[in-house]
Structure formats: structure tokens, C-alpha cells
Design an enzyme around this catalytic site. Structure first.
Site, PDB file in Angstrom:
ATOM      1  N   GLU A 183     -33.047  43.901   8.329  1.00 44.37           N
ATOM      2  CA  GLU A 183     -33.719  43.476   7.223  1.00 44.37           C
ATOM      3  C   GLU A 183     -33.534  41.828   7.034  1.00 44.37           C
ATOM      4  O   GLU A 183     -32.566  41.208   7.186  1.00 44.37           O
ATOM      5  CB  GLU A 183     -32.869  44.213   6.106  1.00 44.37           C
ATOM      6  CG  GLU A 183     -31.304  43.799   6.013  1.00 44.37           C
ATOM      7  CD  GLU A 183     -30.822  44.768   4.805  1.00 44.37           C
ATOM      8  OE1 GLU A 183     -31.192  44.832   3.703  1.00 44.37           O
ATOM      9  OE2 GLU A 183     -29.752  45.487   5.298  1.00 44.37           O
ATOM     10  N   LYS A 223     -21.117  51.777  -0.011  1.00 45.67           N
ATOM     11  CA  LYS A 223     -20.086  51.123  -0.998  1.00 45.67           C
ATOM     12  C   LYS A 223     -19.359  52.146  -1.801  1.00 45.67           C
ATOM     13  O   LYS A 223     -20.142  53.094  -2.331  1.00 45.67           O
ATOM     14  CB  LYS A 223     -20.478  49.940  -1.651  1.00 45.67           C
ATOM     15  CG  LYS A 223     -20.794  48.706  -0.689  1.00 45.67           C
ATOM     16  CD  LYS A 223     -21.312  47.503  -1.548  1.00 45.67           C
ATOM     17  CE  LYS A 223     -21.626  46.452  -0.771  1.00 45.67           C
ATOM     18  NZ  LYS A 223     -22.330  45.200  -1.497  1.00 45.67           N
TER      19      LYS A 223
END
Length: 326
Positions: free
Chosen positions: A32, A166
Site C-alpha cells: 500500500e 491493533k
């Protein structure tokens, strides 16, 4: 650069290196560009992008950093492209929802996990690497805040290598979402689902695989079965760079109470929790972030190489890759 139009008339602008690799059947890993534009300031962001690409090469594959520019999708960035994206202010973050509008306007755009996966499938690149994926946010039962990454995984035939997600997310619900939508998840040489800069989320992974060749075969078999979804491979952060999950969980618990008191909700809650974790870890989260960027990219390179060898072996013995493979 080589421009190739997809049957849907989307211009794909390949770097020469990526074009040659795909033509020859060499392993390629998509990356990305959001890491470049929305991470560190210039020139550290450009240096980080090159380190991630170097990690893919160390794993034995060719990196293909994805970006959007002039109405086309860049598939593989040159050094000049990386410099331009790193030094140009105000480049928007483009998720899969936004791709059509940004492409139609003809401006620049930095791809996220979701949009990079879309581009990778269009370009016939089976592997994508990211430090961490999005997931189901805390409180999603009332806010419906679910990352577009998860939705895109149900639609795109790309193997995604990551360090989990996360801890500020609801990782239990994230795992439930993946299970409900039949998106395979394996942890590489680890029993649990990792939590980005923490080695474990405390949640058992549905599968553990220790052999790269077996993972490559599992990925190919998933698509041969007729599935059109992604295949997730999670690898934990290195022990020396990891942050204690108890420390992070305590910071998040305190921040959730404070956020409720201050009326912080929605997207604002995510930023609020991230700031709390960054403050508690005193900068260690930045080092951990770099660590997972490198480790996931390197593993993706190795897995892409194993996958390319598997397909080459199938061709050399007179058989083709299973129907439904890439």
C-alpha cells in the site's frame, strides 16, 4: 512504465520490473502507498517505503507499491514515483469505496489495505503485505463501525500477510466476522492471532501452519475450491520489538473510560485510543510499527516465492494450477 487496460477499462500502469516479473511468473508482492503519504514526514516516509520494498526483495519477490495517479493505478513505483508521493502534500487516502471517484477525477491517491487488495487482484498479483489490517471497532454493535478491509477480504482473491490487527479494535468480533464470512486465517509459526505491536491478542488462531510450502498450497486450494475471498496469513512481531499486551490493554481501558466521560465516539474514538497507547509506550509503538512493516513484507516475499514455485512445479509436471487458482 507499461500501461495495460483491464477488460473493465481501468488503466493499470506497470513498472517495467513488475511487468517483467508477472510476465515470467516470478513472485510479486503488492504494497500500500498509504504508508508513504500518511505515515512519517518527508524524507523519512520515502526511506520507510524503500525499506519495506527491500524486505520483499529479501524474501525473494518483487515489490509492487500501489498508487493512483492521472486516472490510472500504478502497479509498482519507481524511485521517482516514491519521491513524488512522499513529497507531495495533501494526497488523499483512498479506500476501495473511493477508488472510482478518485480515478474519474484523475488526481493522486494513496491506497489503503482495501484498495490495494482491489488493485492487486486487477493486476493478477496474488500476494499483498501490510503491517496490520482493519477490523471491527469497539462499540460496533451500536455504531456499525467495521473496517472496509474486512468487507473487501470477502470479495478479493488475494493472500494478505499481516501482523494481525491493533488492540484498540474489538479483536474477538473481528475474528467472528472473518469466520462468518468464511475468510481463512492462519498464523505462521504461532498459535494465537497477533495484535500488531503485541505478539498475541490472547485469541487462539483457527489454524497454525509452520511450513511456507504448505501455506502456499492452502492458499491455492482455497481458490481452487471456488472461493473468491482473500486468505489471511498472520505473523507476530519479533519478540525484541514487541510491546507487552497488558500495558496496552491497561492504557486502552483507561482511555475508554476517559472517552466515555468526554463524549468521544466514532472515528474520534479510534484516534483517541491510539494517542493513549502512543503516550503510554513513549515512542516504542513507532519502533514496533517499523518492525512489523519489515517482518510482514519479508514473509510475504517468501510466501509469494513458495507459491510461484508451487505453480511452476504444476506446469513442469504437465498439470496446471487447480481450477479457480490465479
Amino acid at each position: 512504465m507499461t500501461t495495460r487496460r483491464h477488460p473493465g477499462d481501468i488503466p493499470l500502469v506497470f513498472s517495467e520490473e513488475v511487468s517483467e516479473a508477472l510476465h515470467s511468473g516470478a513472485p510479486v508482492v503488492a504494497l500500500e502507498s498509504n504508508v508513504i503519504t500518511h505515515g512519517l514526514p518527508y524524507p523519512d516516509n520515502a526511506a520507510t517505503a524503500r525499506k519495506v520494498e527491500a524486505a520483499v526483495r529479501a524474501g525473494g519477490a518483487v515489490p509492487a507499491t500501489i498508487g493512483i495517479e492521472n486516472g490510472g493505478i500504478l502497479v509498482g513505483m519507481t524511485d521517482a514515483d516514491i519521491e513524488r508521493f512522499a513529497s507531495t502534500p495533501g494526497i488523499p487516502k483512498v479506500s476501495s469505496r473511493d477508488m472510482s471517484v478518485v480515478l474519474a477525477r484523475g488526481g493522486m491517491g494513496a491506497t489503503t489495505v482495501a484498495s490495494s487488495v482491489v488493485a492487486a487482484e486487477l493486476a493478477d498479483i496474488p500476494f499483498f503485505a501490510s503491517a496490520g489490517i482493519g477490523g471491527v471497532h469497539r462499540g460496533a454493535e451500536t455504531t456499525m463501525d467495521i473496517s472496509s478491509d474486512l468487507i473487501q477480504f470477502t470479495r478479493s482473491k488475494v493472500a494478505v500477510v499481516c501482523a494481525g490487527a491493533k488492540s484498540i479494535l474489538d479483536l474477538g468480533l473481528t475474528m467472528e466476522f472473518l469466520e462468518t464470512h468464511c475468510v481463512p486465517l492462519v498464523s505462521y509459526q504461532f498459535d494465537d492471532f497477533p495484535a500488531f505491536y503485541c505478539r498475541t491478542s490472547g485469541i487462539r488462531s483457527p489454524h497454525r501452519l509452520d511450513d511456507e510450502a504448505v501455506i502456499a498450497r492452502a492458499i491455492e486450494t482455497h481458490w481452487a475450491l471456488g472461493n473468491r475471498s482473500s486468505f489471511l496469513v498472520a505473523t507476530p512481531i519479533k519478540e525484541g520489538d514487541a510491546i507487552d499486551s497488558r500495558e496496552v490493554d491497561a492504557a486502552i481501558a483507561d482511555a475508554m473510560i476517559a472517552a466515555e466521560r468526554d463524549g468521544v465516539r466514532g472515528n474520534g474514538l479510534t484516534k483517541y485510543l491510539m494517542r493513549a497507547v502512543d503516550k503510554v509506550t513513549e515512542g516504542r509503538s513507532a519502533k514496533a510499527n517499523m518492525s512489523v512493516l519489515i517482518s510482514t513484507a519479508e514473509l510475504a516475499g517468501r510466501l509469494a516465492l513458495a507459491h510461484a514455485r508451487l505453480r511452476a512445479e504444476g506446469l513442469s509436471d504437465g498439470t496446471s494450477a487447480p481450477e479457480g487458482g490465479r
